[in-house]
Motif scaffolding. Structure first.
Motif, PDB file in Angstrom:
ATOM      1  N   GLU A   1       0.736  -0.774  -0.395  1.00  0.00           N
ATOM      2  CA  GLU A   1       0.255   0.182  -0.082  1.00  0.00           C
ATOM      3  C   GLU A   1       0.693   1.261  -0.269  1.00  0.00           C
ATOM      4  OE1 GLU A   1      -3.377  -0.833  -0.937  1.00  0.00           O
ATOM      5  OE2 GLU A   1      -3.740  -2.883  -0.221  1.00  0.00           O
ATOM      6  N   MET A   2       1.577   1.148  -0.001  1.00  0.00           N
ATOM      7  CA  MET A   2       3.021   2.629   0.211  1.00  0.00           C
ATOM      8  C   MET A   2       3.050   3.606  -1.065  1.00  0.00           C
ATOM      9  SD  MET A   2       7.433   2.382   0.481  1.00  0.00           S
ATOM     10  CE  MET A   2       7.282   2.076  -0.811  1.00  0.00           C
ATOM     11  N   GLY A   3       2.591   2.680  -2.222  1.00  0.00           N
ATOM     12  CA  GLY A   3       2.571   3.646  -3.519  1.00  0.00           C
ATOM     13  C   GLY A   3       1.492   3.980  -3.947  1.00  0.00           C
ATOM     14  N   TRP A   4       0.117   3.632  -3.119  1.00  0.00           N
ATOM     15  CA  TRP A   4      -0.608   3.517  -3.485  1.00  0.00           C
ATOM     16  C   TRP A   4      -1.535   5.166  -2.624  1.00  0.00           C
ATOM     17  CZ3 TRP A   4      -4.717   3.873  -6.589  1.00  0.00           C
ATOM     18  CH2 TRP A   4      -5.999   4.055  -6.581  1.00  0.00           C
ATOM     19  N   ASN A   5      -0.825   4.992  -1.180  1.00  0.00           N
ATOM     20  CA  ASN A   5      -0.687   6.373  -0.060  1.00  0.00           C
ATOM     21  C   ASN A   5      -0.478   6.610  -0.816  1.00  0.00           C
ATOM     22  OD1 ASN A   5      -2.454   4.366   1.144  1.00  0.00           O
ATOM     23  ND2 ASN A   5      -1.020   3.816   2.605  1.00  0.00           N
ATOM     24  N   THR A   6       0.788   6.891  -1.260  1.00  0.00           N
ATOM     25  CA  THR A   6       2.021   8.071  -1.355  1.00  0.00           C
ATOM     26  C   THR A   6       1.224   9.147  -2.288  1.00  0.00           C
ATOM     27  OG1 THR A   6       3.738   6.551  -1.523  1.00  0.00           O
ATOM     28  CG2 THR A   6       4.152   8.763  -2.442  1.00  0.00           C
ATOM     29  N   ILE A   7       0.615   8.987  -3.556  1.00  0.00           N
ATOM     30  CA  ILE A   7      -0.749  10.096  -4.524  1.00  0.00           C
ATOM     31  C   ILE A   7      -1.199  10.717  -3.527  1.00  0.00           C
ATOM     32  CG2 ILE A   7      -2.393   9.572  -6.471  1.00  0.00           C
ATOM     33  CD1 ILE A   7      -1.989   7.025  -6.531  1.00  0.00           C
ATOM     34  N   ILE A   8      -1.602  10.322  -2.480  1.00  0.00           N
ATOM     35  CA  ILE A   8      -2.463  11.546  -1.936  1.00  0.00           C
ATOM     36  C   ILE A   8      -1.809  12.934  -1.638  1.00  0.00           C
ATOM     37  CG2 ILE A   8      -2.922  11.038   0.970  1.00  0.00           C
ATOM     38  CD1 ILE A   8      -6.005  12.285  -0.297  1.00  0.00           C
TER      39      ILE A   8
ATOM     40  N   ARG B   1       1.064  18.892   6.220  1.00  0.00           N
ATOM     41  CA  ARG B   1       0.762  19.422   7.580  1.00  0.00           C
ATOM     42  C   ARG B   1      -1.156  18.745   7.630  1.00  0.00           C
ATOM     43  NH1 ARG B   1       0.581  24.197  11.959  1.00  0.00           N
ATOM     44  NH2 ARG B   1      -1.387  24.171  11.013  1.00  0.00           N
ATOM     45  N   THR B   2      -1.922  19.524   6.869  1.00  0.00           N
ATOM     46  CA  THR B   2      -3.163  19.535   6.952  1.00  0.00           C
ATOM     47  C   THR B   2      -4.128  17.974   6.597  1.00  0.00           C
ATOM     48  OG1 THR B   2      -3.609  22.255   6.495  1.00  0.00           O
ATOM     49  CG2 THR B   2      -5.478  20.619   6.552  1.00  0.00           C
ATOM     50  N   THR B   3      -3.014  17.760   5.738  1.00  0.00           N
ATOM     51  CA  THR B   3      -3.218  16.235   4.618  1.00  0.00           C
ATOM     52  C   THR B   3      -2.982  15.188   5.758  1.00  0.00           C
ATOM     53  OG1 THR B   3      -3.425  17.165   2.374  1.00  0.00           O
ATOM     54  CG2 THR B   3      -2.671  14.992   3.039  1.00  0.00           C
ATOM     55  N   ILE B   4      -1.814  15.441   6.194  1.00  0.00           N
ATOM     56  CA  ILE B   4      -1.327  14.451   6.763  1.00  0.00           C
ATOM     57  C   ILE B   4      -2.474  13.971   8.689  1.00  0.00           C
ATOM     58  CG2 ILE B   4       0.629  14.059   9.283  1.00  0.00           C
ATOM     59  CD1 ILE B   4       2.447  14.710   6.252  1.00  0.00           C
ATOM     60  N   THR B   5      -3.377  15.569   8.360  1.00  0.00           N
ATOM     61  CA  THR B   5      -3.685  15.099   9.652  1.00  0.00           C
ATOM     62  C   THR B   5      -4.889  14.714   9.926  1.00  0.00           C
ATOM     63  OG1 THR B   5      -2.705  16.809  10.856  1.00  0.00           O
ATOM     64  CG2 THR B   5      -4.509  16.441  11.554  1.00  0.00           C
ATOM     65  N   VAL B   6      -5.610  14.735   8.719  1.00  0.00           N
ATOM     66  CA  VAL B   6      -7.140  14.481   8.663  1.00  0.00           C
ATOM     67  C   VAL B   6      -6.732  12.811   8.024  1.00  0.00           C
ATOM     68  CG1 VAL B   6      -8.439  14.236   6.664  1.00  0.00           C
ATOM     69  CG2 VAL B   6      -7.730  16.690   7.506  1.00  0.00           C
ATOM     70  N   LEU B   7      -5.919  12.011   7.599  1.00  0.00           N
ATOM     71  CA  LEU B   7      -5.304  10.643   7.466  1.00  0.00           C
ATOM     72  C   LEU B   7      -5.101  10.213   8.357  1.00  0.00           C
ATOM     73  CD1 LEU B   7      -3.928  11.081   4.105  1.00  0.00           C
ATOM     74  CD2 LEU B   7      -6.143  10.203   4.428  1.00  0.00           C
ATOM     75  N   LEU B   8      -4.767  11.045   9.584  1.00  0.00           N
ATOM     76  CA  LEU B   8      -3.727  10.399  10.583  1.00  0.00           C
ATOM     77  C   LEU B   8      -4.795   9.253  11.769  1.00  0.00           C
ATOM     78  CD1 LEU B   8      -1.367   9.125  12.411  1.00  0.00           C
ATOM     79  CD2 LEU B   8      -0.858  11.225  13.466  1.00  0.00           C
ATOM     80  N   ILE B   9      -6.116  11.274  11.478  1.00  0.00           N
ATOM     81  CA  ILE B   9      -7.225  10.880  12.239  1.00  0.00           C
ATOM     82  C   ILE B   9      -8.420  10.125  12.750  1.00  0.00           C
ATOM     83  CG2 ILE B   9      -9.639  12.122  13.156  1.00  0.00           C
ATOM     84  CD1 ILE B   9      -7.575  14.649  13.192  1.00  0.00           C
TER      85      ILE B   9
END
Length: 326
Positions: free
Chosen positions: A198-205, A241-249
């Motif tokens: 899943e690493m490559g797929w998650n990298t797209i966003i 940061r915003t993208t990372i925060t949303v996906l982390l939550i």
């Protein structure tokens, strides 16, 4: 009350009434202007209602001694007996331990690695090489877990497995290791397999988030003498940061709902104490033993814990970083 006070109160009431009418009129005016957007979203609302909310009716089975041959009104209600039996079973706590362990490992490594990979891939200047690496990295996402499990099992095999042959040829080990037969290796194998897939797929966003960063910031930093590492640390990472925060939550909200495909396909009887997760526990002790009420109780536990984790993580990030998804 004197005449002046009455007039003031009357005018105030008229203003409130006009404001209310204006707000209501504004809503209907907006609805009329965007009626096609509402109509386009209607099928998805209906789909979510049918497949996400109507099935919640089935949760009533957790409070019954459910028998498929009987109607809803003929079922025997047992209250919280299914939950009492659940929390008294030692296998439940074993499955919960395995679920949380693999979830946290997947959250830490499976979340950090794609972010780092996206940042490094963004620094690649050759477009052909960059696109080739990106394409190759996300292709495993489209491979089913059945195929991935076969590849992993064969690679770690003691009979011609590439991993053991490489370790022996480099004199790191003297004889092949039975990776798939030792429970202490199972969590790491599942986590590594999931990252590879899943690493490559998650990298797209994350790459999409990087492209939204103002390029003038990089030009200004280069004028000030900042190197590429400083640009990554002070511009690229904060811009994500915003993208990372949303996906982390959202990832924290799914800590106890990791599915069972990976564990089911990679596990065996020798590593059962490390491979059994809550979904597999529900499948084995619920559906396979015809204990439908017990299996439903496990699913309710998963859902409630997921909701609690989601709101807790969202509240913490909202206070600390001012970012939230609700």
């Amino acid at each position: 009350m004197d005449t002046t006070t009455k007039r003031a109160s009357s005018k105030k009431g008229e203003r409130v009434s006009k404001t209310t009418i204006k707000r209501g009129g504004g809503f209907w005016k907006l609805f009329k202007q965007q009626r096609y957007l509402y109509l386009m979203s209607l099928p998805f609302v209906i789909w979510a209602f049918i497949f996400s909310y109507v099935p919640l009716w089935g949760w009533t089975m957790a409070f019954q001694n459910y028998k498929p041959a009987k109607s809803f009104f003929d079922q025997k209600w047992v209250g919280f007996d299914q939950f009492t039996a659940l929390f008294a079973d030692q296998q439940f706590y074993l499955a919960l331990r395995n679920t949380l362990a693999m979830s946290f490992m997947g959250l830490i490594f499976g979340f950090v690695v794609p972010v780092i990979f996206a940042i490094l891939l963004n620094e690649v200047k050759g477009m052909f090489f960059k696109r080739t690496v990106q394409t190759v990295s996300y292709l495993p996402h489209f491979v089913s877990w059945v195929v991935v499990a076969g590849i992993v099992t064969k690679s770690l095999s003691t009979d011609g497995g590439i991993v053991n042959e490489l370790l022996v040829s480099m004199h790191i080990i003297d004889q092949p290791i039975q990776f798939m037969a030792q429970g202490k290796w199972f969590w790491g194998i599942v986590t590594a397999s999931d990252i590879w897939k899943e690493m490559g797929w998650n990298t797209i966003i994350y790459l999409a988030a990087i492209t939204g960063i103002d390029q003038e910031q990089y030009e200004a930093s280069r004028v000030d003498g900042a190197g590429r590492f400083r640009q990554m640390w002070h511009i690229t990472l904060p811009g994500m940061r915003t993208t990372i925060t949303v996906l982390l939550i959202m990832s924290i909200g799914h800590l106890v709902s990791i599915g069972f495909e990976k564990q089911f396909l990679l596990g065996n009887n020798l590593v059962q104490d490390y491979s059994q997760v809550l979904d597999l526990y529900a499948l084995k002790y619920g559906l396979e033993m015809n204990r439908y009420s017990y299996g439903t109780a496990i699913s309710i536990f998963n859902s409630v814990i997921s909701i609690i984790l989601l709101f807790t993580a969202n509240g913490i990030f909202k206070k600390t970083t001012k970012e939230s998804i609700m």
